[in-house]
Design an enzyme around this catalytic site. Structure first.
Site, PDB file in Angstrom:
ATOM      1  N   ASP A  55       9.279  -5.141  -2.835  1.00 34.68           N
ATOM      2  CA  ASP A  55       8.000  -5.000  -3.800  1.00 34.68           C
ATOM      3  C   ASP A  55       8.320  -5.598  -5.009  1.00 34.68           C
ATOM      4  O   ASP A  55       9.134  -5.012  -5.726  1.00 34.68           O
ATOM      5  CB  ASP A  55       7.920  -3.397  -3.885  1.00 34.68           C
ATOM      6  N   LYS A  84      -3.916   3.144  -2.261  1.00 34.01           N
ATOM      7  CA  LYS A  84      -3.290   4.672  -3.178  1.00 34.01           C
ATOM      8  C   LYS A  84      -4.566   5.244  -3.553  1.00 34.01           C
ATOM      9  O   LYS A  84      -5.639   4.760  -4.175  1.00 34.01           O
ATOM     10  CB  LYS A  84      -2.639   4.081  -4.165  1.00 34.01           C
ATOM     11  N   GLU A 141       5.702  -7.390  -1.116  1.00 33.23           N
ATOM     12  CA  GLU A 141       4.457  -6.852  -1.374  1.00 33.23           C
ATOM     13  C   GLU A 141       4.229  -7.330  -3.047  1.00 33.23           C
ATOM     14  O   GLU A 141       4.968  -7.458  -3.616  1.00 33.23           O
ATOM     15  CB  GLU A 141       4.780  -5.408  -1.554  1.00 33.23           C
ATOM     16  N   LYS A 193      12.428  -2.266  -5.437  1.00 36.74           N
ATOM     17  CA  LYS A 193      11.802  -2.905  -6.309  1.00 36.74           C
ATOM     18  C   LYS A 193      12.276  -4.131  -6.954  1.00 36.74           C
ATOM     19  O   LYS A 193      13.652  -3.994  -7.281  1.00 36.74           O
ATOM     20  CB  LYS A 193      11.493  -1.742  -7.441  1.00 36.74           C
ATOM     21  N   ASP A 203      -1.136  -5.002  -2.953  1.00 33.87           N
ATOM     22  CA  ASP A 203      -1.092  -3.523  -3.647  1.00 33.87           C
ATOM     23  C   ASP A 203      -2.045  -3.515  -4.811  1.00 33.87           C
ATOM     24  O   ASP A 203      -3.045  -3.078  -4.609  1.00 33.87           O
ATOM     25  CB  ASP A 203       0.322  -3.020  -3.901  1.00 33.87           C
TER      26      ASP A 203
END
Length: 376
Positions: A191, A267, A218, A163, A243
């Site tokens: 990400d 998701k 991402e 992250k 995403d």
């Protein structure tokens, strides 16, 4: 088979350590657990993990929507009729995907138990035998992230996801530190969670990250900036994943038409559950866009639901459903065979919910189809 009662449990799942992404710090994870009971006595569980920054939902709004809008409409409905279930919910209220996902997951669980089949057999059958589990590093100081990455690789993980999204300079230092720690051959996924904001900053970052050979990047730009994604995709050599930019079919259609990314992170909390997730998988497959099934850091209940979508879908090539591994206490018993995940052939989601743990973590309960009450 008809839905007779829906119970809601507002819980807070305790994290082993805080989870930090570009837009928020989580010290625990608020979740809504749905317990759905049919007139024939079968029970199914679902879960909603709302995120104001992604779907515009909160714990309180999710409870309110299920309690006052969606739940009452589903009493008396047949949980096997998923197209109708979603049509009823979509006609009643727009969006609120996490709330709809909780009910969708519970319906799939109860149908699987009724038929004696795992959910993946309701979705076309099992395709994958196992998926490697990627260890996810939340944002921290470069040295701390590097030490954690090295430790997890030594414990058997084969890839790490970082992250980032604080600022370009410090993010580059984070990636450099982790690459030094894990060596040249361990895949590193980055990400950004929209943290680099636009294409200009993203291209600056990606140029500086070239020596570290990342696996993919991402959602570097703002969720709705598909044009920015197109620009980035055309100017970098690293695969690009979208995403937050894809929630439902409208965004997926835009993605496929614009070819704005090589990969998409689907998701259940963003799209409304298992049934719409499979539709998104099929749309992506038609356009040759590789899929990942991701997580909003859910318990064993929703994590298992995501795995059933992944295991039944050829185009899904990676998973990131590690919520149960991050919790100090979980309500379910989803089992990981680290560094892999392998699903059982138990009916429904294949997860047993520990009612004692659920009760201990619950801050409020509500009943639809019975007497409404609040537990302190």
């Amino acid at each position: 088979m008809r839905i007779e009662k829906i119970e809601l449990f507002a819980i807070r799942l305790p994290l082993k350590v805080p989870f930090i992404v570009s837009y928020h710090r989580y010290d625990d994870m608020p979740s809504v657990i749905v317990k759905l009971t049919t007139e024939c006595g079968h029970v199914g569980y679902g879960e909603a993990v709302a995120d104001e920054h992604v779907t515009g939902e909160s714990l309180d709004s999710t409870i309110s929507v299920i309690r006052h809008v969606l739940g009452p409409l589903l009493i008396g409905e047949n949980p096997m009729q998923m197209e109708r279930i979603h049509d009823v919910m979509d006609r009643a209220i727009r969006d609120v995907p996490a709330a709809k996902a909780a009910l969708d997951i519970a319906c799939h669980d109860v149908v699987g138990k009724k038929l004696g089949l795992p959910v993946y057999d309701l979705l076309g059958g099992r395709y994958h035998d196992a998926f490697p589990v990627t260890h996810v590093l939340s944002i921290g100081e470069p040295e701390a992230m590097a030490a954690e990455a090295r430790e997890q690789i030594e414990q058997g993980y084969t890839a790490v996801k970082m992250k980032v999204g604080v600022d370009v300079a410090s993010d580059v230092r984070r990636v450099e530190a982790v690459r030094r720690a894990v060596g040249p051959n361990v895949p590193i996924r980055v990400d950004v969670n929209q943290g680099w904001v636009n294409a200009a900053k993203t291209l600056q970052a990606m140029q500086q990250l070239e020596p570290f050979h990342i696996d993919w990047v991402e959602q570097p730009v703002k969720a709705d900036d598909f044009e920015g994604m197109v620009e980035v995709k055309g100017k970098i050599s690293v695969p690009l994943m979208i995403d937050e930019g894809v929630r439902g079919m409208t965004e997926m259609r835009r993605l496929t038409m614009m070819q704005a990314a090589h990969k998409v992170n689907i998701k259940l909390m963003k799209c409304g559950g298992i049934y719409p997730a499979k539709k998104l998988v099929h749309m992506a497959e038609m356009s040759g866009i590789e899929c990942q099934i991701g997580s909003m850091v859910e318990s064993s209940v929703a994590s298992s639901a995501g795995f059933h979508v992944a295991f039944s879908s050829k185009i899904v090539q990676s998973v990131e459903l590690t919520g149960p591994l991050r919790f100090a206490e979980d309500i379910g018993n989803l089992m990981y065979d680290l560094p892999f995940i392998r699903l059982s052939d138990e009916p429904g989601l294949g997860v047993d919910v520990d009612e004692a743990v659920l009760s201990r973590l619950t801050t409020a309960t509500y009943v639809i189809g019975g007497v409404d009450h609040v537990a302190q």
